[in-house]
Design a protein around this motif. Structure first.
Motif, mmCIF file in Angstrom:
data_model
loop_
_atom_site.group_PDB
_atom_site.id
_atom_site.type_symbol
_atom_site.label_atom_id
_atom_site.label_comp_id
_atom_site.label_asym_id
_atom_site.label_seq_id
_atom_site.Cartn_x
_atom_site.Cartn_y
_atom_site.Cartn_z
ATOM 1 N N PRO A 138 0.836 -1.210 0.000
ATOM 2 C CA PRO A 138 0.000 0.000 0.000
ATOM 3 C C PRO A 138 0.867 1.255 0.000
ATOM 4 C CG PRO A 138 -0.621 -1.491 1.810
ATOM 5 C CD PRO A 138 0.613 -2.057 1.193
ATOM 6 N N ASP A 141 1.604 2.354 -3.496
ATOM 7 C CA ASP A 141 0.451 2.994 -4.144
ATOM 8 C C ASP A 141 0.302 4.428 -3.653
ATOM 9 O OD1 ASP A 141 0.151 0.545 -5.212
ATOM 10 O OD2 ASP A 141 -1.798 0.090 -4.322
ATOM 11 N N THR A 166 -10.763 1.046 -4.917
ATOM 12 C CA THR A 166 -10.062 -0.232 -5.015
ATOM 13 C C THR A 166 -10.904 -1.189 -5.841
ATOM 14 O OG1 THR A 166 -9.128 -2.129 -3.854
ATOM 15 C CG2 THR A 166 -11.031 -1.068 -2.818
ATOM 16 N N SER A 230 -8.165 -7.464 1.115
ATOM 17 C CA SER A 230 -8.225 -6.343 0.163
ATOM 18 C C SER A 230 -8.690 -5.072 0.856
ATOM 19 C CB SER A 230 -9.192 -6.658 -0.982
ATOM 20 O OG SER A 230 -8.748 -7.776 -1.695
ATOM 21 N N GLN A 231 -9.629 -5.239 1.782
ATOM 22 C CA GLN A 231 -10.114 -4.053 2.504
ATOM 23 C C GLN A 231 -8.990 -3.430 3.324
ATOM 24 O OE1 GLN A 231 -13.629 -4.917 4.825
ATOM 25 N NE2 GLN A 231 -14.637 -5.865 3.080
ATOM 26 N N PHE A 234 -6.434 -1.543 1.130
ATOM 27 C CA PHE A 234 -6.931 -0.229 0.701
ATOM 28 C C PHE A 234 -6.987 0.754 1.880
ATOM 29 C CE2 PHE A 234 -10.519 2.573 -0.872
ATOM 30 C CZ PHE A 234 -9.729 3.228 -1.784
ATOM 31 N N THR A 238 -5.300 4.601 2.088
ATOM 32 C CA THR A 238 -5.995 5.857 2.422
ATOM 33 C C THR A 238 -5.420 6.457 3.712
ATOM 34 O OG1 THR A 238 -7.768 4.583 3.469
ATOM 35 C CG2 THR A 238 -8.135 5.295 1.200
ATOM 36 N N HIS A 263 -6.730 -3.886 -7.040
ATOM 37 C CA HIS A 263 -6.562 -3.049 -5.843
ATOM 38 C C HIS A 263 -6.708 -1.558 -6.189
ATOM 39 C CE1 HIS A 263 -5.816 -6.355 -3.156
ATOM 40 N NE2 HIS A 263 -5.020 -6.881 -4.052
ATOM 41 N N THR A 264 -5.708 -0.760 -5.780
ATOM 42 C CA THR A 264 -5.865 0.698 -5.846
ATOM 43 C C THR A 264 -6.016 1.238 -7.270
ATOM 44 O OG1 THR A 264 -4.255 0.608 -4.055
ATOM 45 C CG2 THR A 264 -4.867 2.800 -4.878
#
Ligand code: HAM
Length: 421
Positions: A138, A141, A166, A230-231, A234, A238, A263-264
């Motif tokens: 992450p 990203d 996402t 996945s949650q 993401f 953020t 994903h992102t």
């Protein structure tokens, strides 16, 4: 005979505009460079199959917008509609990811898409691009998004809106795909022709439809289809954006136009750009792309920003490089002084000064006026006396001050005048 015209959907970059584009490109190279992104360049045309497999056979770009041709050896080639598959191909076939992960690269160059030309949408356009290849995190990203944000900040652009979403991993997308098919199937009669066809091929693309906007608004969100992993991936992206003080909007409809995202995903919109062309740029994570291109699985994340759209915003907001008048015009007083004046101009250039020789046969006062009009800060006059003595006379075109000195001294005085050092 009719004059030849520019092909539809292309632009000329004229000198009056080239300073602005140079500034935008240099600012991007500097900001991306400060984050460790190194220059890469790849061919303007590549195997058509690379885009069919990578960008995606069901996308508008591949279905309708490619400039494809067969070369004299019968190979199917395409002028690149985007840079990501080519850069990934180049990085992985040179095994750069084995020495260092992630591989951070940047480039700027022309792209080609056969979309209906209109303001902000061209057949040939430029993109600024960064790709970070070989790491699935992450933080990467968030970094990619931050580079784009800091670039527009460095230009001074205001009025940006960062949209993030996402698309989860492959299994999440399969679940989401099923949810969309379930939602859209009973509504098939209300769909536009494109969407009816896409429902069978690529249901995520229906969320991009401008004609069926009402149906899109009521369509299910991806949220419930996302795995806990996945949650949390993401959520970390953020959280990092918040920590970097980069404002963003969560946009569950942001599916992007290319097939390889996982994903992102994100886009940068600008309030002054119109309608469907309001994206200055976009990007995201593409962990499945390497395999689709026939390489070992390798994660990646990146973006592309539209240069023409960025220039339009800069123009509208009055942004650009500080005006510079760093050139001098060198004027032979008479035609016979041309060789001596050309030699002086050569010496000035060797001293780092931009010296433009005006050897036209117009009157001296006209040539002085033209030099000033075209941005010269000073004029250097070389007549018979100067030529004989190895000197030159320089004139400050702002103050009118005039001085005769050796060419070396003139070069020193001009450098001080032009650059302050
Ligand atoms: P894209 O969203 O297709 O992404 O294009 C990025 C940007 O290129 C757009 O937001 C727009 O500013 C500009 N652009 C696209 N088409 C045109 C056109 N016909 N005329 C003028 N400007 C245009 C990509 O291309 C991905 N390769 C981004 C990426 C990099 N994703 C991961 N890495």
């Amino acid at each position: 005979m009719p004059a030849i015209t520019r092909p539809r959907g292309t632009n000329d970059l004229l000198p009056a505009e080239s300073g602005l584009r140079e500034w935008v490109l240099a600012t991007h190279a500097r900001v991306a460079g400060a984050h460790g992104y190194e220059l890469i360049d790849t061919p303007v045309f590549e195997a058509t199959e690379m885009y069919e497999r990578g960008t995606g056979a069901g996308t508008d770009v591949v279905e309708k917008e490619m400039f494809s041709f067969t070369d004299r050896g019968g190979r199917a080639l395409t002028l690149r509609p985007e840079g990501t598959p080519g850069v990934l191909r180049a990085v992985l076939s040179a095994h750069l990811d084995q020495a260092r992960r992630p591989v951070r690269v940047q480039f700027a160059g022309p792209m080609f898409r056969y979309a209906r030309p209109q303001a902000g949408r061209y057949h040939e356009f430029w993109q600024l691009d960064i790709e970070a290849i070989g790491e699935r995190s992450p933080a990467l990203d968030a970094e990619v998004i931050e580079v784009a944000w800091r670039f527009y900040e460095a230009l001074g652009v205001t009025g940006l809106s960062l949209q993030v979403n996402t698309l989860g991993d492959l299994e999440d997308r399969l679940r989401y795909r099923a949810a969309l098919v379930e939602y859209y199937t009973p509504l098939q009669d209300q769909l536009c022709e494109d969407c009816r066809r896409r429902l069978g091929v690529n249901p995520l693309r229906l969320l991009d439809c401008k004609r069926d906007a009402g149906l899109v608004a009521a369509a299910p969100h991806i949220g419930p289809s996302l795995s806990p992993e996945s949650q949390s991936f993401f959520a970390e992206v953020t959280t990092l954006l918040v920590a970097a003080e980069i404002p963003f909007q969560l946009n569950p409809r942001l599916v992007r136009g290319l097939d390889y995202y996982a994903h992102t995903t994100f886009e940068l919109w600008h309030e002054s750009l119109q309608g469907a062309q309001n994206a200055l740029g976009g990007g995201g994570r593409y962990d499945g792309l390497a395999e689709v291109l026939g390489f070992p699985p390798t994660p990646g994340s990146g973006y592309a920003l539209g240069v023409e759209r960025t220039l339009a915003v800069c123009r509208e907001q009055g942004l650009g490089p500080a005006p510079r008048r760093e050139q001098v015009v060198v004027l032979p007083v008479a035609g016979t002084d041309i060789p001596a004046a050309a030699a002086v101009a050569r010496q000035l250039r060797a001293a780092g000064i931009t010296a433009i020789l005006d050897a036209s046969d117009r009157r001296l006062d006209r040539r002085l006026a033209a030099g000033a009009r075209h941005g010269a800060r000073a004029a250097v006059l070389v007549g018979a006396d100067e030529a004989a003595a190895g000197t030159a006379t320089w004139k400050d075109l702002d103050s009118g001050r005039q001085e005769t000195a050796t060419v070396a001294d003139v070069a020193g005085a001009l450098r001080l005048l032009l650059t302050g050092q």
